[in-house]
Design an enzyme around this catalytic site. Structure first.
Site, PDB file in Angstrom:
ATOM      1  N   ARG A  66      66.087 -43.504  26.382  1.00  0.00           N
ATOM      2  CA  ARG A  66      66.589 -44.796  26.865  1.00  0.00           C
ATOM      3  C   ARG A  66      67.899 -44.662  27.616  1.00  0.00           C
ATOM      4  O   ARG A  66      68.239 -45.507  28.440  1.00  0.00           O
ATOM      5  CB  ARG A  66      66.688 -45.801  25.715  1.00  0.00           C
ATOM      6  CG  ARG A  66      65.320 -46.262  25.218  1.00  0.00           C
ATOM      7  CD  ARG A  66      65.432 -47.272  24.094  1.00  0.00           C
ATOM      8  NE  ARG A  66      66.143 -46.739  22.952  1.00  0.00           N
ATOM      9  CZ  ARG A  66      65.562 -46.217  21.870  1.00  0.00           C
ATOM     10  NH1 ARG A  66      64.257 -46.167  21.781  1.00  0.00           N
ATOM     11  NH2 ARG A  66      66.291 -45.758  20.878  1.00  0.00           N
ATOM     12  N   GLU A 103      69.484 -36.577  10.049  1.00  0.00           N
ATOM     13  CA  GLU A 103      69.481 -36.959   8.638  1.00  0.00           C
ATOM     14  C   GLU A 103      68.529 -36.067   7.840  1.00  0.00           C
ATOM     15  O   GLU A 103      68.831 -35.650   6.731  1.00  0.00           O
ATOM     16  CB  GLU A 103      69.064 -38.432   8.521  1.00  0.00           C
ATOM     17  CG  GLU A 103      69.185 -38.973   7.123  1.00  0.00           C
ATOM     18  CD  GLU A 103      68.858 -40.447   7.041  1.00  0.00           C
ATOM     19  OE1 GLU A 103      68.779 -40.958   5.911  1.00  0.00           O
ATOM     20  OE2 GLU A 103      68.668 -41.087   8.094  1.00  0.00           O
TER      21      GLU A 103
END
Length: 178
Positions: A66, A103
């Site tokens: 994006r 993560e």
């Protein structure tokens, strides 16, 4: 409230919240509604670009995927080129890469080794600042190529994730904060 603050709040209202995406407990900020609305998209680019008018900016760096949208429009508005940072194997020329922690695991990004002239001043553009890991890797790639970071510019920032702490001090701008 100033006119600029009203414009920013108008942009915020165009972004759609998607509860429990991509997993339960997360509220996803869907910017596709803002991108699809011509007036909002133009205003967002104008508000971000205005920050860099009159500064020496040589390139805008768009972060996959994006960030390509935001970066290309910003580069056009600033009269610069755009340099792409991509996932491995997507760029056709010699690259340098940076692997960084997520993560749950790692990811890798690449940039062409000759993306910048030494000392080029660049704005890194992406849609969202969350934990900051991706853009911190991009900053390292840009610096390794010999360029200088003017600022890292985002449409939105999830402040509670403290992503700006991983980026260069006083070189982060977010139009919207959640």
């Amino acid at each position: 409230m100033t006119e600029r603050n009203l414009e920013v709040e108008d942009l915020r209202s165009v972004i759609r919240d998607i509860p429990d995406f991509p997993k339960k407990g997360i509220v996803f900020k869907d910017i596709t509604t803002l991108l699809a609305d011509a007036k909002s998209f133009h205003r967002m680019i104008d508000l971000i670009a205005h920050r860099y008018i009159g500064q020496k900016v040589d390139q805008v760096v768009g972060v996959e995927a994006r960030g390509f949208i935001l970066g290309a429009a910003l580069a056009y508005k600033l009269g610069t080129g755009i340099t792409l940072v991509r996932k491995p194997g997507k760029l056709p020329y010699k690259t340098i890469q940076k692997t960084y922690e997520l993560e749950y695991g790692t990811d890798t990004l690449e940039i062409h080794e000759d993306a910048f002239a030494h000392g080029d001043r660049v704005v890194v553009a992406d849609d969202l600042l969350a934990t900051g890991g991706t853009v911190a890797a991009v900053v390292e790639l840009v610096r390794e190529c010999g360029a200088e970071i003017v600022e890292c510019a985002f449409l939105a920032e999830l402040e509670f994730l403290n992503g700006r702490q991983r980026l260069p001090t006083n070189k982060v701008f977010s139009l919207l904060k959640f």
